[in-house]
Design a protein around this motif. Structure first.
Motif, mmCIF file in Angstrom:
data_model
loop_
_atom_site.group_PDB
_atom_site.id
_atom_site.type_symbol
_atom_site.label_atom_id
_atom_site.label_comp_id
_atom_site.label_asym_id
_atom_site.label_seq_id
_atom_site.Cartn_x
_atom_site.Cartn_y
_atom_site.Cartn_z
ATOM 1 N N ILE A 144 -2.071 3.848 15.718
ATOM 2 C CA ILE A 144 -3.046 4.774 16.305
ATOM 3 C C ILE A 144 -3.519 4.268 17.664
ATOM 4 N N THR A 149 -4.988 7.729 19.879
ATOM 5 C CA THR A 149 -5.920 8.224 18.868
ATOM 6 C C THR A 149 -7.096 7.273 18.683
ATOM 7 N N GLY A 168 -3.957 6.860 10.540
ATOM 8 C CA GLY A 168 -2.548 6.543 10.745
ATOM 9 C C GLY A 168 -1.740 6.612 9.470
ATOM 10 N N GLY A 172 -1.495 10.620 9.505
ATOM 11 C CA GLY A 172 -0.342 10.690 10.388
ATOM 12 C C GLY A 172 0.965 10.311 9.725
ATOM 13 N N ALA A 206 0.331 10.685 14.059
ATOM 14 C CA ALA A 206 -0.986 10.410 14.640
ATOM 15 C C ALA A 206 -1.138 11.078 15.996
#
Length: 386
Positions: A144, A149, A168, A172, A206
């Motif tokens: 991330i 992010t 994550g 993600g 992510a």
């Protein structure tokens, strides 16, 4: 909080009849397989002798609920052949090794799809199957961080806040793997459809989660710095505030009509600065914070309960299952003495359930050998018990 039915007799969910082989790993792969199991799939986890994981007691590892486990050594002479026997009878395989490891073990996509052309081969990694970092180690925070992010989370002037490993690994990673698997299953089951490889990389997922933010950034509606925007804590009416007892209330009345309820119930409707004046946001934040410190979390919860002010108490993990709304919906269930989130989402015609507790390594080898008709498992079981 509801109590789930013990044993395998509960509703199985919409994936009943789907067979999944999970090669044991940690984190997002097991969670993705758990989600498929929650939705009714028969998930067989291939555990290795000696175990793998983060040292959690297997009897409490909830990501292995609703699954069955067989014990196989993929480095043994007959290990890969036995996995391929399972693959021949499966719809899905999930693995979370570094790129090339499954191939070296003899259970990579080519070997598995040659054995079962309709197979959906799900690969769960952080960096993906290719690219300069593909073979490097990493964890949720690494992935991330690289996608931008992590940079959005936290207060300005302070280090980014680590959001556990939810953004994550699970959002993600796991959820994108499951979406990919379900889409690939749909394709494989259509006339003329084939199996395929699903490459689910946490960096891809992510990054994809922030699609709306990238659009706002391009439009000039998002500043590329932490704690300066409407949804990242920069806004005084979208954040958390401490109460008199050291607890917190979450505040989010973005729309004007909800904000009007908020300031009225908070008791600052006549004194609060204009929320549209960004230059006075710090002043507004201070006014809101000062007011929240005058009462306890329980008192403020009572004040805002039943309103549209978009205010909620910040509950701990142990408190959440007892909230009246979550209890009424049975958002959490108890099974075999373990309180845990119930399967989600919900289905009207094919409800899902927690049917069994965490699968203990190797405990289901005999049953899977019989149910899936895998002679190699019987041989392996005999060898390990002699």
């Amino acid at each position: 909080m509801a109590t789930a039915e013990n044993g395998p007799r509960g509703p199985r969910g919409p994936l009943d009849g789907t067979r999944v082989v999970e090669l044991a790993g940690i984190g997002p792969g097991p969670f993705a397989a758990m989600l498929l199991a929650d939705l009714g799939a028969d998930v067989v986890r291939v555990d290795r002798p000696g175990g793998a994981g983060l040292g959690i007691d297997p009897a409490r590892d909830l990501t292995n609920r609703n699954k069955r486990s067989v014990l196989l050594d993929l480095k043994a002479a007959d290990g890969p052949a036995t996995v391929l026997e399972l693959v021949e009878r499966a719809d899905v395989l999930i693995e979370g090794y570094r790129p090339g490891v499954a191939e070296r073990l003899g259970v990579g996509p080519d070997a598995c799809l040659a054995r079962n052309p309709k197979l959906v081969y799900g690969r769960m990694t952080g960096w993906g199957q290719d690219g300069p970092l593909a073979e490097r180690a990493g964890h949720d925070i690494s992935y991330i961080a690289l996608t931008g992010t992590l940079s959005m989370i936290g207060r300005p002037g302070e280090p980014p806040t680590v959001p556990a490993n939810l953004v994550g690994d699970y959002a993600g990673g796991s959820l994108y793997l499951v979406v990919g698997i379900l889409a690939a299953l749909q394709h494989a089951r259509t006339p003329g459809g084939t199996g395929q490889v699903v490459d689910a990389a946490i960096v891809d997922g992510a990054a994809h989660l922030a699609t709306m933010i990238h659009g706002m950034l391009a439009a000039g509606g998002w500043q590329d710095r932490r704690g300066s925007n409407l949804l990242d804590g920069g806004c005084p009416f979208y954040g958390s505030y401490e109460t008199a007892d050291g607890q917190y209330m979450a505040v989010g009345p973005l729309e004007q009509r909800f904000y009007d309820d908020f300031v009225r119930l908070l008791g600052i409707a006549d004194t609060a600065p204009d929320r549209g004046d960004l230059a006075r946001w710090d002043e507004l934040r201070a006014a809101v914070a000062d007011r929240f410190r005058t009462r306890t979390r329980a008192e403020w919860t009572e004040v805002f309960y039943g309103s549209d002010a978009c205010v909620a108490p910040v509950l701990s993990l142990r408190e959440a299952p007892h909230h009246p709304h979550l209890a009424a919906r049975a958002t959490f269930v108890e099974h075999s003495g373990l309180t845990q989130p119930a399967p989600a989402p919900r289905f009207s015609a094919t409800p899902a359930s927690v049917r069994s507790g965490p699968a203990l390594p190797g405990a289901d080898t005999d049953a899977v050998a019989a149910d899936w008709d895998v002679p190699g498992l019987r041989t392996t079981r005999k060898d390990t018990t002699d």
